[in-house]
Design an enzyme around this catalytic site. Structure first.
Site: not given
Length: 338
Positions: A189, A265, A295
């Site tokens: 991320s 995600d 995610h």
């Protein structure tokens, strides 16, 4: 837990709202005494300033969940051998980090991960994934806690997080219990955006064997369009305090690159990972696509560690020029439905 999260978010945004209300009252006073044009100019200036400085509150969440700045879970909770280290950055910030290694001769000949976490919590919240990397891939891991996160000093910023990642690599080069030719940078991320920046750097790109990014984004402005409204695309880039423009930087990367994308995600659109993979300037790049990966937990999907292992084996062959040429592997082309 939901109640705690809501309270933390309220606490983080309270200062922004107080500033906004104060600015509104000031604008009303000025409108009363001086009229409309000056008020319009003032309102525009105030809103722009609030938008600019509120971005840190919206992006960085070191206090989520509650007490993340006080309590950092330690590796022994997952039976991982470790030592706590302090890393000092060039701008006088002290970073809290965990060095996870078997502390034996074999640890000198295995890959070393620089683990860069996402935008919330602290490094201790990623311990289950680190356990899997340590035991499935037989490697060393430096878990880095960004400035303003966990027990590290300072406040988070785009420039600051990149300084932190580079300082972590510099720290590894001061140690003599690892192979400096097998250092790799891993980011999930927000950590993926930091990893891309480091890999694109002309100096630090030469210090790493490869890079791995997981469920990361093309840029913060692109994410704003996805999360807020398509009209946000017309906001000038100069108004973004944090840009993390990975799309432009990925084109400068030449180290071997692996992209890990969870198609479930629901925060970062998977097509952003596809775009980064396509635009990556490296001649040796691969993408692992996991249809069931979301995610934050793509790492629990079957085949995750096998894909990492295949990629690392290829990179180790490339990094050893005295070895025979490596066999062709599917790591350099797309791997679907893993």
């Amino acid at each position: 837990m939901k109640k705690e999260i809501a309270m933390v978010k309220f606490s983080q945004s309270r200062g922004v709202w107080i500033l906004s209300l104060a600015a509104l009252l000031l604008c009303l006073v000025i409108f009363y005494f001086y009229g409309g044009y000056l008020t319009i100019a003032l309102v525009t200036t105030v809103l722009t300033t609030i938008f600019y400085y509120a971005q840190d509150v919206l992006l960085y969440h070191p206090d989520l969940p509650a007490n993340s700045r006080i309590y950092v879970p330690i590796p022994t909770m997952h039976n991982l051998p470790y030592e706590t280290v302090s890393i000092h950055t060039p701008d006088k910030v002290t970073l809290h980090a965990f060095w996870i290694s078997n502390q034996n001769e074999r640890s000198k000949s295995v890959p070393t991960f620089v683990y860069l976490h996402g935008n919330a919590g602290n490094m201790g919240h990623r311990m289950q994934n680190v356990w899997g990397i340590f035991h499935h891939l037989n490697c060393n891991i430096l878990m880095l806690e960004y400035r303003g996160y966990g027990l590290s000093t300072g406040s988070p910023s785009e420039r600051g997080l990149i300084i932190d990642a580079k300082a972590a690599i510099d720290y590894l080069y001061t140690r003599h219990d690892l192979d400096h030719t097998q250092i790799l940078i891993f980011g999930r991320s927000l950590g993926g955006a930091v990893a891309v920046d480091v890999a694109a750097d002309t100096v630090y790109g030469q210090k790493i064997m490869c890079a791995i990014v997981e469920n990361t984004f093309t840029s913060i402005p692109d994410m704003a369009v996805e999360l807020i409204h398509p009209a946000v695309r017309f906001v000038p880039l100069i108004l973004y305090k944090n840009k993390y423009n990975s799309l432009s930087k990925i084109r400068k990367c030449s180290v071997p690159f692996l992209f890990i994308s969870g198609l479930a995600d629901n925060l970062v659109p998977p097509n952003m990972m596809r775009t980064l993979y396509t635009e990556c300037g490296s001649q040796r790049k691969g993408i692992l696509v996991f249809p069931g990966g979301s995610h934050n937990d793509t790492w629990i999907v079957d085949g995750y560690y096998d894909g990492l292992r295949t990629f690392l084996n290829e990179c180790q062959d490339i990094a050893s020029p005295l070895e025979k040429p490596p066999k062709k592997s599917n790591v350099w082309r797309e791997i679907q439905d893993v």
